[in-house]
Scaffold this motif. Structure first.
Motif, short mmCIF file in Angstrom:
data_model
loop_
_atom_site.label_atom_id
_atom_site.label_comp_id
_atom_site.label_asym_id
_atom_site.label_seq_id
_atom_site.Cartn_x
_atom_site.Cartn_y
_atom_site.Cartn_z
N SER A 196 0.88 -1.29 -0.01
CA SER A 196 -0.06 0.03 0.10
C SER A 196 0.79 1.25 0.05
O SER A 196 2.01 1.31 0.49
CB SER A 196 -0.72 0.09 1.18
OG SER A 196 -0.01 0.19 2.45
N TYR A 197 0.25 2.50 -0.28
CA TYR A 197 0.60 3.71 -0.06
C TYR A 197 0.08 4.22 0.87
O TYR A 197 -1.49 4.33 0.85
CB TYR A 197 0.60 4.62 -1.65
CG TYR A 197 1.64 4.22 -2.50
CD1 TYR A 197 2.94 4.48 -2.38
CD2 TYR A 197 1.08 3.62 -3.76
CE1 TYR A 197 3.94 4.23 -3.34
CE2 TYR A 197 1.94 3.27 -4.80
CZ TYR A 197 3.47 3.69 -4.49
OH TYR A 197 4.23 3.37 -5.30
N SER A 198 0.54 5.13 1.85
CA SER A 198 -0.39 5.80 2.96
C SER A 198 -0.28 7.49 2.46
O SER A 198 -1.00 8.11 3.32
CB SER A 198 0.29 5.69 4.24
OG SER A 198 1.60 6.11 4.26
N ASP A 199 0.26 7.72 1.44
CA ASP A 199 0.72 9.14 1.23
C ASP A 199 1.20 9.08 -0.18
O ASP A 199 2.51 8.61 -0.26
CB ASP A 199 1.37 10.01 2.27
CG ASP A 199 1.23 11.37 1.99
OD1 ASP A 199 0.36 11.92 1.67
OD2 ASP A 199 2.48 12.06 2.11
N VAL A 200 1.06 9.90 -1.06
CA VAL A 200 1.46 10.24 -2.32
C VAL A 200 1.29 11.75 -2.57
O VAL A 200 0.03 12.26 -2.38
CB VAL A 200 0.95 9.49 -3.58
CG1 VAL A 200 1.49 9.86 -4.78
CG2 VAL A 200 1.04 7.92 -3.27
N GLN A 201 2.27 12.46 -2.92
CA GLN A 201 2.26 13.94 -3.19
C GLN A 201 2.80 14.26 -4.62
O GLN A 201 4.00 14.05 -4.79
CB GLN A 201 2.88 14.77 -2.04
CG GLN A 201 2.18 14.59 -0.75
CD GLN A 201 0.90 15.24 -0.58
OE1 GLN A 201 0.59 16.45 -1.15
NE2 GLN A 201 -0.18 14.43 -0.01
N ASP A 246 9.95 5.37 2.63
CA ASP A 246 9.72 6.83 2.17
C ASP A 246 10.59 7.07 0.65
O ASP A 246 11.73 6.59 0.44
CB ASP A 246 10.57 7.93 3.07
CG ASP A 246 9.59 8.07 4.18
OD1 ASP A 246 8.42 7.58 4.33
OD2 ASP A 246 10.00 8.89 5.14
N THR A 253 7.88 14.36 -6.76
CA THR A 253 6.88 13.34 -6.16
C THR A 253 7.54 12.78 -4.91
O THR A 253 8.65 12.35 -4.77
CB THR A 253 6.54 12.33 -7.14
OG1 THR A 253 6.42 12.91 -8.44
CG2 THR A 253 5.38 11.47 -6.75
N THR A 254 6.45 12.55 -3.84
CA THR A 254 7.04 12.08 -2.61
C THR A 254 5.78 10.87 -2.37
O THR A 254 4.95 11.16 -2.74
CB THR A 254 6.94 12.85 -1.43
OG1 THR A 254 5.97 13.79 -1.10
CG2 THR A 254 8.26 14.06 -1.65
N ALA A 255 6.37 10.00 -1.38
CA ALA A 255 5.16 8.87 -0.95
C ALA A 255 5.98 8.05 0.13
O ALA A 255 7.05 8.14 0.31
CB ALA A 255 4.82 7.91 -2.16
N THR A 256 4.96 7.69 0.82
CA THR A 256 5.18 6.76 1.84
C THR A 256 4.54 5.46 1.60
O THR A 256 3.37 5.31 0.98
CB THR A 256 4.92 6.93 3.33
OG1 THR A 256 5.52 8.25 3.49
CG2 THR A 256 5.20 6.05 4.31
N GLY A 257 5.03 4.28 1.59
CA GLY A 257 4.61 2.96 1.19
C GLY A 257 4.91 1.88 1.76
O GLY A 257 6.16 2.21 2.75
#
Length: 141
Positions: A60-65, A93, A122-126
């Motif tokens: 999963s991803y918990s955040d995508v910007q 991250d 782009t940033t994300a936490t997965g």
């Protein structure tokens, strides 16, 4: 073949990639956001191989910007840092930075330049999952 290192918070993986013009989908040679997510999958795979000796699976991803555009002709730096280690889960991250950009003109259609300051695009936490140490149990029949 060497054994993988243990999963250690702070472990980093970095890739660089040129964005081909065939990936442009929108006016201004913009590339869709899914392109960055695909690159995150690539660095996550290397991270899992390095830390656990297995490609792992993205859960999963918990955040995508999406913070800035990615364009065809860009050179991207894609980074992944291990920030949390569970029994089988790994929280990562991610970041995509534009480090070079095409600068075409009529006189120099292939011109490009490295940027003095990279652009965080782009940033994300997965979260990824890996097999339990000692391997996965067999599938039920």
């Amino acid at each position: 073949m060497s054994l993988p290192a243990s999963a250690t918070v702070g472990t980093r993986v970095v890739h660089r990639r040129y964005v081909a013009y065939s990936h442009a989908h929108y006016a201004g040679n913009l590339v869709d956001g899914a392109y960055s997510l695909g690159l995150f999958g690539d660095v996550a795979t290397e991270m899992c191989i390095r830390t656990d000796g297995d490609e792992g699976l993205f859960a999963s991803y918990s955040d995508v910007q999406f913070l800035a555009p990615v364009r065809a002709g860009d050179v991207l730096e894609i980074s992944c840092e291990l920030v949390r280690v569970g029994t089988r889960s790994r929280v990562l991250d991610f970041a995509v930075r534009v480090v070079a950009r095409g600068a075409a003109t009529a006189e120099a259609p292939g011109a490009a330049a490295f940027l003095d300051v990279s652009i965080l695009a782009t940033t994300a936490t997965g979260t990824v999952v890996v097999p339990a140490r000692g391997g996965m149990p067999p599938d039920p029949v």
